[in-house]
Design a protein around this motif. Structure first.
Motif, short mmCIF file in Angstrom:
data_model
loop_
_atom_site.label_atom_id
_atom_site.label_comp_id
_atom_site.label_asym_id
_atom_site.label_seq_id
_atom_site.Cartn_x
_atom_site.Cartn_y
_atom_site.Cartn_z
N SER A 27 49.05 42.50 36.42
CA SER A 27 49.08 43.78 36.05
C SER A 27 47.96 44.79 35.70
CB SER A 27 50.08 44.13 34.79
OG SER A 27 49.84 45.08 34.10
N ASN A 28 47.84 46.02 36.09
CA ASN A 28 46.91 46.77 34.76
C ASN A 28 46.98 47.00 33.66
OD1 ASN A 28 48.57 48.27 33.78
ND2 ASN A 28 47.79 50.25 35.55
N LYS A 29 47.87 46.51 32.49
CA LYS A 29 47.46 45.55 31.18
C LYS A 29 46.58 44.54 31.13
CE LYS A 29 52.06 47.67 30.13
NZ LYS A 29 53.61 46.98 29.50
N VAL A 30 45.96 43.43 32.06
CA VAL A 30 45.10 42.40 32.21
C VAL A 30 43.63 42.86 31.71
CG1 VAL A 30 44.52 40.57 33.16
CG2 VAL A 30 47.42 41.14 33.52
N ARG A 31 43.14 41.98 30.82
CA ARG A 31 42.00 42.44 30.49
C ARG A 31 41.65 40.84 31.09
NH1 ARG A 31 43.45 46.35 31.57
NH2 ARG A 31 43.44 48.62 29.92
N ALA A 32 40.01 40.96 31.54
CA ALA A 32 39.61 39.91 32.09
C ALA A 32 38.42 39.19 31.68
CB ALA A 32 39.17 40.06 33.28
N PHE A 33 38.17 38.39 30.99
CA PHE A 33 36.04 38.42 30.45
C PHE A 33 35.65 37.66 31.59
CE2 PHE A 33 38.16 39.01 26.23
CZ PHE A 33 37.60 39.40 25.80
N PRO A 34 34.41 38.31 31.96
CA PRO A 34 33.71 38.03 33.22
C PRO A 34 32.83 36.44 33.12
CG PRO A 34 32.42 40.00 32.54
CD PRO A 34 33.87 39.41 31.25
N PHE A 35 32.38 36.01 34.33
CA PHE A 35 31.48 34.56 33.84
C PHE A 35 30.71 34.96 33.94
CE2 PHE A 35 35.03 33.36 36.67
CZ PHE A 35 35.54 32.26 36.32
N VAL A 36 30.30 34.39 32.34
CA VAL A 36 28.34 34.85 32.57
C VAL A 36 27.20 33.91 32.28
CG1 VAL A 36 29.24 37.19 30.65
CG2 VAL A 36 29.11 34.64 29.63
N ALA A 37 27.94 32.13 32.49
CA ALA A 37 27.39 31.57 31.94
C ALA A 37 26.41 31.07 33.29
CB ALA A 37 28.06 30.06 31.63
N PRO A 38 25.50 30.70 33.93
CA PRO A 38 24.85 30.48 34.82
C PRO A 38 25.43 29.40 35.80
CG PRO A 38 23.18 31.58 33.44
CD PRO A 38 24.26 30.97 32.93
N ARG A 39 26.08 29.72 36.62
CA ARG A 39 26.66 28.22 37.09
C ARG A 39 26.29 27.23 37.22
NH1 ARG A 39 27.82 25.57 41.65
NH2 ARG A 39 30.28 24.84 42.27
N GLU A 40 24.37 26.64 37.85
CA GLU A 40 24.16 26.23 38.28
C GLU A 40 24.04 25.00 36.44
OE1 GLU A 40 20.10 23.77 40.94
OE2 GLU A 40 20.62 26.13 40.51
N LYS A 41 23.58 25.64 35.84
CA LYS A 41 22.15 25.63 35.05
C LYS A 41 23.73 24.69 33.80
CE LYS A 41 19.93 26.93 31.03
NZ LYS A 41 19.09 27.92 30.45
N THR A 42 25.16 25.66 34.22
CA THR A 42 26.76 25.47 33.08
C THR A 42 26.49 23.92 33.61
OG1 THR A 42 26.31 27.73 32.95
CG2 THR A 42 28.34 25.55 32.55
N ILE A 43 27.20 23.75 35.03
CA ILE A 43 27.28 21.90 35.32
C ILE A 43 26.06 21.60 35.10
CG2 ILE A 43 27.99 21.58 37.70
CD1 ILE A 43 29.85 23.63 36.72
N ASP A 44 25.35 21.35 35.67
CA ASP A 44 24.10 20.38 34.90
C ASP A 44 24.44 19.90 33.34
OD1 ASP A 44 22.83 20.98 37.54
OD2 ASP A 44 21.41 22.06 36.99
N TYR A 45 24.64 20.70 32.46
CA TYR A 45 25.36 20.49 31.36
C TYR A 45 26.41 19.81 31.14
CZ TYR A 45 25.27 20.95 26.16
OH TYR A 45 25.68 20.61 24.81
N LEU A 46 27.30 20.21 31.86
CA LEU A 46 28.15 19.87 32.15
C LEU A 46 27.94 18.20 32.46
CD1 LEU A 46 31.08 19.58 31.48
CD2 LEU A 46 32.01 20.51 33.61
N ASN A 47 27.49 18.24 33.59
CA ASN A 47 26.97 17.19 33.72
C ASN A 47 26.61 15.50 32.91
OD1 ASN A 47 27.82 17.39 36.63
ND2 ASN A 47 25.76 17.72 36.98
N CYS A 48 25.39 16.40 32.18
CA CYS A 48 25.22 15.37 31.20
C CYS A 48 25.97 15.07 30.22
CB CYS A 48 23.97 16.12 30.07
SG CYS A 48 22.66 16.58 30.96
N ASN A 49 27.35 15.76 29.89
CA ASN A 49 28.53 15.12 28.89
C ASN A 49 29.59 13.93 29.66
OD1 ASN A 49 27.84 16.83 26.51
ND2 ASN A 49 27.05 18.32 27.48
#
Length: 451
Positions: A27-49
């Motif tokens: 619906s046009n009532k829905v609001r989205a927050f964009p992806f702002v975290a860099p994918r590669e760096k974010t996944i690398d940090y997730l890998n560590c955890n």
């Protein structure tokens, strides 16, 4: 998806959330927050955890994180999926009858007519545990500088990657109904507080649909199970709508056993990050107005509601009525109570709720005055021992003025919704209207419906 399972078992889908989404829109009532975290760096940090919580190539994974080009063994995901999770932000005002004690040592419960306001409360827009049992709305999304955008097809891509867009298949409007259906045994909030389910009434609900970006990842790890080292699949998530987002890693059997040695309860997921504790906090009580309650009662309500949304009978009643139970249906996007998550909209609703809370307080004072006139001995500390006619007249005048102000500040959508509900009640067919006149077999005359 979120259950450790041996890799030897066949799996048709590594991530069961990954299903076709072609043609799905919002619906046009829905609001989205964009992806702002860099994918590669974010996944690398997730890998560590994940490596840390599963004890798999921990040292090498962290070393690769700080020295990316280093050729050492490191944990990598089998699959990564960018996902938009549907959530609801809810502002609501409820009325109910509470039975409370000010102190546990009090002899008996006292009856209250209570007004309860919820502000920036999170509700899941889908059912998929444990993701739907956590508050995945970062606190920064409520800041003034947060910039959600209206849904568009461009949001189906993030860094050239397809984003899995989950549908809204549940809404918060059946929550009051679910609460009213609770058995009496499950209406005890705490030892000093309980409520009457049938008395719960919503006087205002504003629900803001938003899409929250996260990355889901699945890992193949080796871990001891019943004395043998086996390969299992573990799933993890990390928020992608903010830098350095919170994350969760599915707990492995070894960690569960280690926590049991110290008599610690094992969660479904290990959570980490700033404000990670708030992942289990859904409800924010803005105000509680009732004569025989204290601020501690408000905290008890928050604690009870958070637990209810995570598990237990209240959650079952809510899901039953939302996903296939009595009265369940798809989200009605034409409902006036569904509002866009825009600053101006939220500010207007918040201002209205503040005035309504002030009015509720004045009405509570008026009820106290009435009670004190009948039973002066029941005055609480700080309440007047005697009530004069001038005091009553002053409160009555303030109530009238506040009611006028509340009417002036009422949001247009709420006025339209209330009018719609009144018209529906007026147009509802009565039994006499729905039944055609019947002819008497004995007299051959038309029978008039009974009054």
């Amino acid at each position: 998806m979120f259950a450790c399972r041996p890799c030897t078992k066949p799996a048709t889908q590594p991530l069961r959330l990954a299903r076709p989404v072609n043609g799905r829109s919002y619906s046009n009532k829905v609001r989205a927050f964009p992806f702002v975290a860099p994918r590669e760096k974010t996944i690398d940090y997730l890998n560590c955890n994940v490596a840390l919580y599963t004890a798999n190539t921990t040292f090498g994974t962290w070393l690769r994180y700080f020295i990316p080009g280093l050729d050492v063994p490191a944990l990598r995901p089998e699959r990564v999926q960018a996902v938009y999770l549907p959530r609801w932000v809810v502002d609501a005002e409820l009325e109910a009858t509470l039975w409370s004690k000010r102190e546990p040592a009090d002899d008996h419960f006292k009856k209250n007519t209570a007004q309860l306001q919820l502000h920036q409360t999170d509700m899941p827009g889908f059912l998929y545990k444990p993701l739907s049992s956590m508050n995945l709305i970062p606190p920064s999304f409520f800041d003034a500088h947060a910039k959600p955008v209206q849904w568009s097809e461009d949001l189906r891509k993030s860094e050239s990657e397809d984003v899995l867009c989950l549908p809204f298949n549940m809404d918060p409007f059946r929550v009051p109904e679910a609460i009213r259906a609770l058995p009496e045994a499950h209406t005890k909030v705490a030892d000093v507080l309980r409520f009457e389910p049938s008395s719960v009434k919503d006087t205002m609900i504003a629900a803001y649909p938003i899409l929250v970006p996260v990355y889901l990842a699945q890992y193949k790890i080796r871990t001891p199970i019943n004395g043998r080292t086996r390969e299992i699949m573990v799933t993890a998530f990390i928020e992608a709508g903010v830098p350095n987002g919170r994350l969760g890693v599915e707990i492995v059997p070894l960690l569960t056993q280690m926590m049991a040695l110290f008599d610690l309860p094992a969660p479904n997921m290990m959570l980490r990050g700033a404000d990670a504790v708030r992942l289990l906090d859904f409800v924010s009580v803005r105000s509680l107005i009732a004569r025989h309650t204290l601020n501690t009662h408000r905290a008890l309500i928050e604690e009870w509601a958070n637990e209810a949304l995570c598990s237990g009978v209240p959650q079952e009643h809510y899901f039953t009525r939302t996903l296939g139970g009595a009265g369940a249906s798809a989200v009605d996007w034409a409902d006036e109570r569904i509002r866009p998550f825009d600053p101006e909209e939220r500010e207007a609703n918040s201002r209205y709720m503040a005035i309504s809370a002030d009015l509720g307080l004045l009405k509570a004072v008026r009820r106290v005055y009435d009670n004190l006139r009948k039973n002066p001995a029941e005055a609480h500390p700080g309440e007047p021992a005697a009530v004069t006619d001038d005091q009553v007249a002053s409160v009555d005048k303030q109530i009238l003025e506040m009611e006028e102000t509340l009417l002036e500040q009422k949001p247009g959508w709420l006025a339209r919704y209330e009018l719609e509900q009144r018209l529906l009640k007026t147009d509802a067919p009565k039994v006499s209207d729905a039944s055609p006149p019947q002819e008497s077999a004995e007299q051959g005359q038309e029978q008039k419906p009974e009054p």
